[in-house]
Enzyme design. Structure first.
Site: not given
Length: 324
Positions: A257-259
Site C-alpha cells: 500500500l506504500r504506492g
C-alpha cells in the site's frame, strides 16, 4: 552561489517531483535515474538554495546549547566511500583521548537535519548504508549506540538519490522505499540544448548578474511552494479519488500500500502547488508515473516499460469510467 532553480531548462518531471517533496517531506524523497550531466545535482542544490532560511534550532544536530537566528536550508552530499561512522556519527576521539570525556561527534545525518541529503550514484552505495539511510529518513530520527554512547537525535531530511541504471540497479525493496522516482534524459531538441548552453555560459561568466536576472521567477516559485506547504494539509481528497488511486494501483500490480499512500500524498501536494482546494483524478494521473513506476514487478510476458504500463492503465480506467 547556486544556479537558479527557475532557470533550469526542461527536466519538468524532475523539477515537479522535487517541489512536491519540498511541500511534503513525508512523501519519502526522490530517486532520479538518468544520464550523467543532465542537471540532477544542480536541480537539488538550486531548490535547497531557493527555500527560505530555517530557524537555526531546527538545522543540524543540537547538543543542548541554544542557537539563535536562522540559517540556510542544509544541503549535504553523501560520498560513496563514506563509512557508517561518518554517516551516523561516532565517539569524538579527540575529546575522549584529550579530556577523557565521552562525547558524540555528529555525522552527515545530523548535518542534513532540516534540509536535503543528496547521494549521487546511490545504486553503487553499499546496501547496509542505503538500508540505514532509508530507515532514518522514514523515522526522522537517528539512534547511535556504540562505545558506551547512546544518542538519539532528530534527522528529518528529504533524501534525494541519483544514478545511472547502466552502472548497477538498486535493489527493488530499497527502491520501493523512495517516495518518487523520475527519469531524466539528455535533451534531444536542438533549441533546448542551445538554451541550456546559453544559460550555463551566462552563469559561468557573470553569476551574480545571472542570478539577479532570475530573482523575480525565483520569488514566484518560492511563494508557490510556501503557499502549498501551508495549504496542503487542508486539500480535500474525495472517496472517489481514493477509489481511483486504488484501482490504478491494482491495475498495474503495485505491491503493498506504500504506492497508494505516496500517490495520494503527491496528488495532494500537487493540488496545493496548483492552488486547488480539492485533489482530483487528474492530479493523481499527473503524479502516477513518478509514484508508481519503480514499484511495478517485471512481467516476462510484457516487456513494456513501467511508464507506458501506467499510462495504458490510466487510459483503460478512463474508458471504463469517463467520470474519473
Amino acid at each position: 552561489m547556486s544556479f537558479p532553480f527557475s532557470a533550469i531548462v526542461g527536466q519538468d518531471e524532475m523539477k515537479q517531483a522535487l517541489m512536491i517533496a519540498a511541500v511534503d517531506a513525508r512523501i519519502g524523497g526522490v530517486m532520479v535515474f538518468g544520464d550523467r550531466g543532465t542537471g540532477k545535482s544542480t536541480a537539488v542544490r538550486a531548490l535547497a538554495a531557493l527555500l527560505p532560511p530555517i530557524p537555526a534550532a531546527e538545522a543540524g544536530y543540537q547538543d543542548g546549547s541554544p542557537r539563535q537566528g536562522s540559517v540556510p536550508v542544509p544541503f549535504v552530499d553523501l560520498p560513496l566511500g563514506a563509512t557508517e561512522d561518518r554517516v551516523v556519527g561516532a565517539l569524538d576521539l579527540e575529546r575522549a583521548l584529550g579530556a577523557g570525556v565521552k562525547a558524540f561527534e555528529p555525522g552527515l545525518l545530523a548535518r542534513a537535519n532540516g534540509g536535503f541529503l543528496y547521494i549521487d550514484e546511490v545504486n553503487l552505495l553499499e546496501d547496509h548504508i542505503v538500508d540505514l539511510l532509508l530507515d532514518v529518513a522514514a523515522s526522522g530520527e537517528n539512534v547511535v549506540e556504540r562505545e558506551g554512547l547512546s544518542v538519539r537525535h532528530p534527522a528529518r531530511f528529504v533524501l534525494i538519490g541519483s544514478g545511472n541504471p547502466e552502472e548497477g540497479e538498486l535493489r527493488p525493496q530499497l527502491l520501493d522505499r523512495f517516495g518518487l522516482s523520475v527519469e531524466v534524459r539528455t535533451p534531444q531538441e536542438l533549441k533546448q540544448r542551445v538554451d541550456i548552453l546559453k544559460r550555463c555560459d551566462a552563469f559561468d561568466r557573470e553569476p551574480a548578474a545571472f542570478v539577479e536576472s532570475w530573482a523575480k521567477a525565483e520569488r514566484k516559485t518560492l511563494k508557490r511552494i510556501a503557499r502549498a506547504r501551508a495549504a496542503q494539509a487542508g486539500v480535500v481528497v474525495s472517496d472517489a479519488v481514493l477509489t481511483f488511486a486504488s484501482r490504478l494501483c491494482m491495475a498495474v500490480g503495485a505491491d503493498g500500500l506504500r504506492g497508494e499512500l505516496t500517490l495520494i500524498r503527491a496528488a495532494r501536494a500537487l493540488a496545493a502547488l496548483d492552488g486547488a482546494a480539492v485533489a482530483t483524478a487528474d492530479h493523481v494521473a499527473a503524479v502516477a508515473p513518478m509514484a508508481l513506476r519503480h514499484r511495478l514487478r517485471r512481467n516476462v510476458l510484457d516487456e513494456t516499460g513501467s511508464t507506458v504500463r501506467i499510462e495504458r492503465a490510466l487510459e483503460d480506467l478512463a474508458r471504463k469510467d469517463p467520470a474519473a
